[in-house]
Design an enzyme around this catalytic site. Structure first.
Site, PDB file in Angstrom:
ATOM      1  CB  VAL A  94     -38.423 -11.300 -20.306  1.00 24.49           C
ATOM      2  CG1 VAL A  94     -38.468 -11.127 -21.885  1.00 24.49           C
ATOM      3  CG2 VAL A  94     -39.843 -11.055 -19.889  1.00 24.49           C
TER       4      VAL A  94
ATOM      5  CG  ASN B 237     -33.759  -5.431 -13.565  1.00 27.15           C
ATOM      6  OD1 ASN B 237     -33.038  -5.748 -14.229  1.00 27.15           O
ATOM      7  ND2 ASN B 237     -33.847  -5.179 -12.288  1.00 27.15           N
TER       8      ASN B 237
ATOM      9  CB  ALA C 180     -48.858 -14.199 -19.167  1.00 24.04           C
TER      10      ALA C 180
ATOM     11  CG  LEU D 138     -45.739   1.427 -21.755  1.00 23.51           C
ATOM     12  CD1 LEU D 138     -45.268   2.996 -21.535  1.00 23.51           C
ATOM     13  CD2 LEU D 138     -45.106   0.813 -20.598  1.00 23.51           C
TER      14      LEU D 138
ATOM     15  CG  ASN E 147     -48.381  -5.245 -19.574  1.00 22.58           C
ATOM     16  OD1 ASN E 147     -48.894  -6.124 -20.386  1.00 22.58           O
ATOM     17  ND2 ASN E 147     -47.202  -5.215 -19.224  1.00 22.58           N
TER      18      ASN E 147
ATOM     19  CG  LEU F 146     -54.102  -7.685 -20.874  1.00 23.02           C
ATOM     20  CD1 LEU F 146     -52.803  -8.490 -20.968  1.00 23.02           C
ATOM     21  CD2 LEU F 146     -55.170  -8.454 -21.515  1.00 23.02           C
TER      22      LEU F 146
ATOM     23  CB  CYS G 192     -45.441  -6.175 -16.094  1.00 23.82           C
ATOM     24  SG  CYS G 192     -43.723  -6.716 -16.274  1.00 23.82           S
TER      25      CYS G 192
ATOM     26  NE  ARG H  53     -55.586 -14.962  -7.047  1.00 25.56           N
ATOM     27  CZ  ARG H  53     -54.828 -14.162  -7.750  1.00 25.56           C
ATOM     28  NH1 ARG H  53     -55.550 -13.808  -9.010  1.00 25.56           N
ATOM     29  NH2 ARG H  53     -53.763 -13.547  -7.468  1.00 25.56           N
TER      30      ARG H  53
END
Ligand code: NAD
Ligand code: UGA
Length: 463
Positions: free
Chosen positions: A12, A89, A162, A219, A222, A225, A274, A431
């Site tokens: 980040v 972190n 992302a 929070l 995420n 998602l 994350c 995938r």
């Protein structure tokens, strides 16, 4: 002109500061890290992070108004800065109270104490790391214990980038979120950071809220998602039992504008540094607040993700006659997603570990993430062959498992691969990125996620 310091030169801190430096040539941006190897890499031609477009932005700004430094002279850097982003972190706590769930705030607290130790002039401190709601309160307590009367304004400005699309996300974000205290100095600090982003982000995309809403929104974003992925993965299991096709279902529901098409790709499971950590953190906070039903609701997102990974491996074992012992399996992909070299919490490595338990003979192939994979697998790495060449990985293999959606793997000559494998040859597409009918015609037995398998082995199940 402002002096901007970022503490933490990771996935980040590095890209975010590079983009700020690009759009704000009037400001000087310094990024420090306790890890000298990371700083050396930022100062070399081999950046520590693989991220499309990053090199160009760094080349443009590095040495102009962007500088990467070790923390040797951290006191000087802190004193120099007016604005300090903290992007260290915040992993899941591995010990003591809340172990395995709460966020480990030791790096963040250490940084706050360093700021307190060295600052003699007012600073705006920005929480860039993802933190539990109300962390800023603790930070304000720590910082405002100073006897020098220095003014610190703590702002929350969570990052939503992302990996793999970090530069695009930073250049053109859906929104920038800035939370501050509703006091005159808190609001002035918010306005300073709004002005900073307004150098390239349209004002209407810059959202300001109170501090706690900003911390919590990160929070929650995420968690939502990840919840969508777990939801579609849950449905993928049902599709496999009912001959429904999860991609068709995802498309059908995603065209409803209230649902939307994003984050509905069924997969072997979500990874990354994350999602898991932030949901664990959310669950822990809910429990702390006595909201056990809410905690259980979000915990289920993680349970479903673990189920999906375990289901993928169990399917491989079951399909390959209940024994993988000594069988070569080529694993295509180590990164937790395409276009990154990051392997943190990668489902590929989780699958790797489980297949080693089955005593499979593994060859792991990835275009950018093998170094990190080797590091993360630790002692287990000795048992695995690492190769950049998918053809080499597949030679003599009984099966291929697609674990990362790299476009590299869609462009291969699968006839050549099939010819070099042991037959019957199995392909597990974790995938859903390959042309399954084409592979079936070549001779593979094909096992996608959430679709009917295409099998030469058993009558009546050929789609
Ligand atoms: P990272 O591990 O890549 O980087 C963190 C860096 O901070 C490391 O290089 C570490 O050495 C350094 N550091 C730790 N303590 C320090 C100290 N006292 N002084 C100087 N440097 C110190 O982590 P990351 O992926 O960049 O994530 C950072 C934060 O941002 C986390 O809270 C994460 O949840 C959040 N976040 C990450 C992403 C992502 O895509 N990786 C996206 C959004 C938010
Ligand atoms: C995620 C969020 O998307 C970012 O907004 C957030 O800033 C970041 O976490 C963070 O806080 O660290 P990231 O983990 O880098 O970003 O990548 P994603 O694109 O979200 O993918 C996460 C995982 O979900 C990957 O393993 C990916 O393959 C998987 N995924 C994603 C699916 O399985 N299906 C999908 O439809 C989408």
């Amino acid at each position: 002109m402002s002096n901007i310091l970022c503490i933490g030169a990771g996935y980040v801190g590095g890209p975010t500061m590079a983009v700020i430096a690009k759009h704000c040539p009037q400001h000087i941006v310094r990024v420090v890290d306790i890890n000298p190897d990371r700083i050396a890499a930022w100062n070399s031609d081999q950046l520590p992070i693989y991220e499309p477009g990053l090199e160009e932005v760094v080349n443009l700004t590095h040495g102009r108004n962007l500088f990467f430094l070790t923390d040797e002279n951290i006191g000087e850097q802190i004193e120099w800065a007016e604005i300090i982003f903290v992007s260290v972190n915040t992993p899941t706590k591995a010990f003591g109270l809340g172990a395995g769930r709460a966020a480990d705030l030791q790096y963040w607290e250490k940084t706050a104490r360093q700021i307190l130790q060295y600052a003699t002039t007012p600073k705006i401190i920005i929480e860039k790391s993802t933190l539990p709601v109300r962390t800023a309160e603790a930070m304000s307590h720590i910082l405002n214990t100073n006897s020098r009367g220095v003014q610190f304004d703590v702002i929350s400005n969570p990052e939503f980038l992302a990996e793999g699309s970090a530069i695009k996300d930073l250049e053109d974000p859906d929104r920038v979120l800035i939370g501050g205290h509703n006091t005159p100095s808190g609001q002035r600090a918010v306005e300073t950071i709004v002005e900073l982003y307004a150098n390239w982000v349209p004002r209407e995309k810059i959202i300001t809220t109170n501090l706690w809403s900003s911390e919590l929104s990160k929070l929650v974003a995420n968690a939502f998602l990840a919840q969508r992925i777990s939801s579609i993965n849950a449905i993928s299991a049902l599709c496999e039992r009912t001959d429904a096709d999860v991609e068709e279902v995802a498309y059908a529901i995603g065209t409803d504008s209230r649902i939307g098409p994003h984050f509905l790709r069924a997969s072997v499971g979500f990874g990354g540094s994350c999602f898991r950590k932030d949901i664990l953190n959310l669950v822990y906070i809910c429990e702390q607040q006595g909201l056990s039903e809410v905690a259980e609701y979000w915990q289920q997102v993680l349970i479903m993700n673990e189920y999906q990974e375990a289901r993928f491996v169990a399917n491989m074992v079951h399909t390959m006659f209940n024994s993988l012992s000594g069988k070569r399996i080529a694993l295509f992909g180590a990164a937790f997603k395409a276009n990154t070299n990051d392997t943190r919490e990668s489902p590929a490595l989780a699958v790797c570990r489980e297949l080693l338990e089955e005593r499979a003979d593994l060859a792991l192939c990835d275009p950018y993430a093998l170094g990190n994979a080797r590091h993360d697998l630790g002692d287990l790495a000795e048992k695995i062959r690492f190769t950049l060449d998918p053809y080499q990985a597949a030679e003599g293999a009984h099966a291929i498992a697609i674990l990362t959606e790299w476009s590299h793997f869609t462009e291969l000559d699968y006839q050549r691969i099939y010819d070099s494998m042991v037959h019957p040859a199995f392909l597990f597409d974790g995938r859903n990125i390959l042309d399954h009918q084409k592979l079936f015609k070549i001779g593979f037995n094909v096992y996608p996620i959430g679709k009917t398998p295409l099998q030469h082995l058993y009558q009546g199940k050929n789609g």
